[in-house]
Scaffold this active site. Structure first.
Site, PDB file in Angstrom:
ATOM      1  N   ASP A   1      -9.474   5.095  -1.288  1.00 21.99           N
ATOM      2  CA  ASP A   1      -8.733   7.011  -0.912  1.00 21.99           C
ATOM      3  C   ASP A   1      -9.698   7.877  -1.549  1.00 21.99           C
ATOM      4  O   ASP A   1      -9.464   8.634  -0.991  1.00 21.99           O
ATOM      5  CB  ASP A   1      -7.165   6.374  -1.694  1.00 21.99           C
ATOM      6  CG  ASP A   1      -7.794   6.444  -3.382  1.00 21.99           C
ATOM      7  OD1 ASP A   1      -8.739   6.078  -3.526  1.00 21.99           O
ATOM      8  OD2 ASP A   1      -6.394   6.392  -4.114  1.00 21.99           O
ATOM      9  N   HIS A   2     -10.224   7.925  -2.839  1.00 22.65           N
ATOM     10  CA  HIS A   2     -10.717   8.409  -3.255  1.00 22.65           C
ATOM     11  C   HIS A   2     -12.205   8.447  -4.084  1.00 22.65           C
ATOM     12  O   HIS A   2     -12.235   7.030  -4.668  1.00 22.65           O
ATOM     13  CB  HIS A   2      -9.870  10.189  -4.160  1.00 22.65           C
ATOM     14  CG  HIS A   2      -8.772   9.411  -4.962  1.00 22.65           C
ATOM     15  ND1 HIS A   2      -9.031   8.409  -5.582  1.00 22.65           N
ATOM     16  CD2 HIS A   2      -7.794   9.187  -4.542  1.00 22.65           C
ATOM     17  CE1 HIS A   2      -8.284   7.887  -6.388  1.00 22.65           C
ATOM     18  NE2 HIS A   2      -7.352   8.243  -5.899  1.00 22.65           N
TER      19      HIS A   2
ATOM     20  N   HIS B   1      -8.446   2.168 -11.810  1.00 21.52           N
ATOM     21  CA  HIS B   1      -7.547   3.726 -11.656  1.00 21.52           C
ATOM     22  C   HIS B   1      -8.786   4.154 -12.665  1.00 21.52           C
ATOM     23  O   HIS B   1      -8.255   3.594 -13.667  1.00 21.52           O
ATOM     24  CB  HIS B   1      -6.326   3.766 -11.284  1.00 21.52           C
ATOM     25  CG  HIS B   1      -5.579   4.825 -11.491  1.00 21.52           C
ATOM     26  ND1 HIS B   1      -5.425   6.344 -12.596  1.00 21.52           N
ATOM     27  CD2 HIS B   1      -4.926   5.704 -10.028  1.00 21.52           C
ATOM     28  CE1 HIS B   1      -4.922   7.235 -12.113  1.00 21.52           C
ATOM     29  NE2 HIS B   1      -4.875   7.566 -11.083  1.00 21.52           N
TER      30      HIS B   1
ATOM     31  N   THR C   1      -4.561   9.921  -4.456  1.00 26.45           N
ATOM     32  CA  THR C   1      -4.101   8.528  -2.963  1.00 26.45           C
ATOM     33  C   THR C   1      -3.419   9.728  -2.116  1.00 26.45           C
ATOM     34  O   THR C   1      -3.190   8.662  -1.174  1.00 26.45           O
ATOM     35  CB  THR C   1      -3.312   7.908  -3.810  1.00 26.45           C
ATOM     36  OG1 THR C   1      -3.806   7.398  -5.296  1.00 26.45           O
ATOM     37  CG2 THR C   1      -2.419   6.469  -3.190  1.00 26.45           C
TER      38      THR C   1
ATOM     39  N   GLU D   1      -7.974   1.584  -4.547  1.00 26.25           N
ATOM     40  CA  GLU D   1      -8.369   3.124  -5.581  1.00 26.25           C
ATOM     41  C   GLU D   1      -8.974   3.046  -5.589  1.00 26.25           C
ATOM     42  O   GLU D   1      -9.917   1.902  -6.094  1.00 26.25           O
ATOM     43  CB  GLU D   1      -6.982   2.096  -6.971  1.00 26.25           C
ATOM     44  CG  GLU D   1      -6.781   2.840  -7.832  1.00 26.25           C
ATOM     45  CD  GLU D   1      -6.247   4.321  -7.270  1.00 26.25           C
ATOM     46  OE1 GLU D   1      -4.944   4.237  -6.482  1.00 26.25           O
ATOM     47  OE2 GLU D   1      -6.900   5.202  -7.499  1.00 26.25           O
TER      48      GLU D   1
HETATM   49  C1  GP9 Z   1      -0.150   5.945  -8.277  1.00 24.00           C
HETATM   50  C2  GP9 Z   1      -1.374   5.798  -7.445  1.00 24.00           C
HETATM   51  C3  GP9 Z   1      -2.344   6.456  -7.765  1.00 24.00           C
HETATM   52  O1  GP9 Z   1       0.727   5.269  -6.987  1.00 24.00           O
HETATM   53  O2  GP9 Z   1      -1.475   5.981  -5.942  1.00 24.00           O
HETATM   54  O3  GP9 Z   1      -2.477   7.695  -7.758  1.00 24.00           O
HETATM   55  P1  GP9 Z   1      -4.107   8.353  -7.858  1.00 24.00           P
HETATM   56  O4  GP9 Z   1      -3.710   9.317  -9.140  1.00 24.00           O
HETATM   57  O5  GP9 Z   1      -4.750   8.076  -7.531  1.00 24.00           O
HETATM   58  O6  GP9 Z   1      -3.089   9.298  -6.295  1.00 24.00           O
HETATM   59 MN    MN Z   2      -5.796   6.880  -5.652  1.00 24.39          MN
END
Ligand code: GP9
Ligand code: MN
Length: 418
Positions: A256-257, A197, A82, A38
């Protein structure tokens, strides 16, 4: 209709890369574990914050004999965050510009990586300690043919095991590995981490390094949650070894980003010690990619410029599965023929020579605008074209008309079969 698909098919076929003879099938028959890291950005790796190492375990992995590490790998996500990265991974298509494709097109037909592995005898699942409907995952996973979703209901969140958005990554990984011991093998299991996150909060006991000292609390805390994520990855590897799952698996991990948006550029400038030009901002879209194959022995740093759209064919080829009949845009990062051309969802792009951002063509490496600005033009046209082709597949649900066994368009009768 079919005619649009013919044009896209021709484009996809003419840009396809032959698998690398050396890497094809390297992980054949193994369990596949894909870990979404994440909000992890590459700038935190092999780096320090006020003298403290941010990612000690992953730093070791970048030099590990069983790991191939990609430092020039970029995220290609849009508003779906994500879920967009999951979409890129599973389909080799680009996410949409307008909104999260997980919400807008969850009823589509997809030839997902999971479905493909399912056809080859793999049991497939996703593990994520959040409610199943977040990002409409429950619906989308069904369309993608993923056998099972271990959502929050599959986890026991003990006292002190939740922070920020929910379950902490260390117990999440531990219980996810417990689930793996029950899975039918070989399996493809995808783990979505969560602790790193926004807003990057932690319990005191999980703060393994100090906060940074900029005017952005977000960036200051980010280093600490990245450090925690690193610790969680380390414990995941230990859990897999303890449960006897490590040797027979391949572990792929990707960021992921971004976690730190351009809103924090002033603080980032302080940290990086340089001005964040549009060129630098594009560089900050690098996310790490690790391919870890226990027993491989020839680990190295692979400098290839690539993006998340490349993960599907890279992984499938490692698993010994062909992708030459698939409708997808990525290419195998290990292939000699892989093209170093990464298209961001917002139209920016990176090649081995150029970085195109804010309508300026920069030289990759120096960050200087190139003298002849038209050198980026052919790529800019292709970037628009490729994103458009991908959108037309999604918006027209065109994979209904495509037979991924034969690589041929379906007849009307065939496409009406459910
Ligand atoms: C939530 C997780 C985080 O289930 O995948 O989401 P994001 O905000 O990074 O898309
Ligand atoms: Mn994410």
């Amino acid at each position: 209709d079919g005619s649009e698909l013919t044009e896209v098919t021709n484009y996809v076929r003419s840009n396809q890369a032959e698998p690398s003879a050396e890497m094809f099938g390297k992980a054949e028959g193994r369990n596949l574990i894909v870990v979404t890291l994440e909000s992890l950005q590459t700038f935190t790796l092999n780096n320090e914050m006020n003298g403290q190492t941010i990612t000690p375990f992953m730093n070791e992995l970048t030099e590990d004999e069983d790991t191939i590490y990609f430092p020039n790998f970029y995220h290609q996500t849009g508003l779906g965050k994500t879920s967009d990265s999951e979409f890129l991974l599973e389909t080799g298509l680009y996410p949409l510009s307008g909104g999260a494709v997980f919400f807008t097109h969850s009823g589509n037909e997809f030839n997902s990586m999971a479905e493909k592995m399912g056809n080859e005898g793999y049991s497939t699942n996703v593990q994520h300690a959040n409610t199943k409907s977040f990002w409409n995952r429950d619906m989308m996973y069904e369309s993608m043919g993923i056998d099972k979703f271990y959502d929050i209901q599959s986890y026991t969140v003990g006292e002190g095991q939740a922070v920020n958005w929910g379950m902490k990554d260390i117990p999440f990984f531990e219980q996810s590995v417990d689930h793996m011991t029950e899975m039918e093998q070989p399996f493809y299991s995808r783990l979505l981490s969560l602790t790193n996150h926004h807003p990057f909060t932690l319990d005191e006991e999980d703060k393994l390094i100090d906060e940074y000292d900029s005017n952005s609390g977000t960036l200051n805390r980010y280093f600490q949650t990245v450090r925690y994520l690193d610790e969680a990855v380390k414990s995941l590897f230990e859990d897999l070894k303890e449960q006897g799952l490590y040797e027979d698996s391949i572990i792929v991990m990707y960021g992921d980003h971004y976690g730190i948006s351009d809103n924090h550029n002033a603080a980032m400038e302080q940290y990086l010690g340089k001005e964040i030009t549009p060129y630098e901002s594009a560089q900050l879209q690098k996310v790490p990619l690790f391919v870890h194959i226990p027993g491989y022995g020839e680990g190295h740093v692979n400098e290839e410029v690539g993006g998340q759209v490349d993960m599907r064919s890279t992984i499938l080829h490692l698993m010994g599965m062909e992708t030459d009949k698939d409708m997808q845009f990525g290419g195998d990062l290990f292939s000699e023929e892989h093209e170093e051309f990464v298209i961001f969802r917002d139209g920016r792009f990176v090649t081995d020579e150029y970085v195109y951002a804010a309508n300026v063509c920069y030289e990759n490496g120096t960050g200087e605008p190139v003298e002849d600005q038209t050198l980026c033009d052919p790529y800019a046209e292709r970037a628009i074209q490729e994103l458009q082709y991908s959108e037309s597949i999604i918006n027209g649900d065109l994979l209904r008309f495509y037979d991924d066994q034969s690589g041929q368009l379906k007849t009307i009768e065939e496409s009406e079969q459910p």
